[in-house]
Each structure stands twice: as structure tokens, then as C-alpha cells.
Design an enzyme around this catalytic site. Sequence first.
Site, PDB file in Angstrom:
ATOM      1  N   ASP A  13      51.815  11.127  16.686  1.00  0.00           N
ATOM      2  CA  ASP A  13      51.918  10.009  15.785  1.00  0.00           C
ATOM      3  C   ASP A  13      54.341  10.878  15.509  1.00  0.00           C
ATOM      4  O   ASP A  13      53.888  11.664  14.924  1.00  0.00           O
ATOM      5  CB  ASP A  13      52.025  10.017  14.519  1.00  0.00           C
ATOM      6  CG  ASP A  13      50.461   8.886  14.903  1.00  0.00           C
ATOM      7  OD1 ASP A  13      50.545   8.495  16.099  1.00  0.00           O
ATOM      8  OD2 ASP A  13      50.172   8.694  14.129  1.00  0.00           O
ATOM      9  N   HIS A 153      50.471  15.294  15.538  1.00  0.00           N
ATOM     10  CA  HIS A 153      52.095  14.605  15.353  1.00  0.00           C
ATOM     11  C   HIS A 153      53.204  15.925  15.524  1.00  0.00           C
ATOM     12  O   HIS A 153      52.698  17.053  15.456  1.00  0.00           O
ATOM     13  CB  HIS A 153      52.120  14.532  13.027  1.00  0.00           C
ATOM     14  CG  HIS A 153      51.495  13.543  12.732  1.00  0.00           C
ATOM     15  ND1 HIS A 153      49.563  14.359  12.489  1.00  0.00           N
ATOM     16  CD2 HIS A 153      51.332  12.338  12.264  1.00  0.00           C
ATOM     17  CE1 HIS A 153      49.778  13.576  11.948  1.00  0.00           C
ATOM     18  NE2 HIS A 153      50.215  12.548  11.491  1.00  0.00           N
TER      19      HIS A 153
END
Length: 184
Positions: A13, A153
Site C-alpha cells: 500500500d 507498505h
Amino acid sequence: MNPSSKVVYLTFDDGPIPECTPQVLKILAQYGVKATFFMVGENAERYPELLAQVRAAGHAIGNHTYHHLKGYKTCTHTYVQDAERANNILQTTLFRPPHGRMKYSQKKALRLAGQTIYLWDVLTHDYNPCYSVEKMLSVVQRCTRNGSIIVMHDSLKAKDRMLLLLPLVIEWLQREGYQLGVLD
Ligand SMILES: [Zn+2]
């Protein structure tokens, strides 16, 4: 995802960013595995060469809104417009709400617009400085099962821990016999 096949899904992400995403791509290529990148539209617009690189490497692209909006703090109209703005760049039907939360009306509107919404079941906590690499790996080992979606991430906040964790996770998944799939 499907609990009867031994496939799990690595997802990233908040990218793409030049400080981290190229290193992720390099590691994934070393192990010959694919992943899904839920991109912030603003980043993808700023770094179109990274978006192109992720796509060219055969990874899947997902939408994570243009401005990384918090659904609960945003009216539905603004939220959907922001997601559409991101999608002009990302061209995808995969959507993940920032922070994993949004209003029911936002979910409904995005689904009507043809988006499929993907959350996760394995949170690595890679953005949390209180989690050591060992602790993150043990979370992955404890929580992963058939069909799991693992979230990491490619962000400045997470990158140092995530880049150490990623090879360990892939090696463990491969040792356990998991295939790595992309969301579609
Ligand atoms: Zn996010």
C-alpha cells in the site's frame, strides 16, 4: 480468498515512491514472485515511470484513492471523485480503502462503479517502529493460511523494516509451499 488452494497474496500500500518501490520490485524479481500494489493516485501521477515499471513487471495495480483519504472523514461524493481521479491514472478495478475503513455509502458507490474491494487478513505492522523484524515475521507465520492477503507498505515510514522483512516472508511462504498470486 479461496481457502481450498494454497495461494496467498502479497500486497503493498501507499506507493509508488522512488525511495522504496524499486527495491521492492528488485526483491520480488529475485524470487520470481508477483504482488499487488495499491497505489496512491498522487504518487502514481508524480512517478509515472514507477507505475509503468510495476505494470511491466507483471504485478497487479490497485486504487488506494488519489489523496489517501480517510473515508469516515470524507463525504461520499468527494471520496468517490477522489477514487475516480486516481483511477484515471491507475486504470484498475481493484480498490482498497486507506486505513481499511470507509462508509457503507462509499463502498456501495464504488461497487456500482465496478470496483472490487480488497482488505487484508494479515497485517505485518511494518509501519510500526515497536515491531522488530522477528516479531513481524512471527505475526505472518501465525496468521497466514490459504487465501490470505498480506499487507505491507512501500512508504517512507515502513521501508526500512519492510525491506528486511520482505525476503524473509517470501522465503517462509515458499518453504511452506504457498504459491504467491496477484489479485484480479
Ligand atoms: Zn494506505
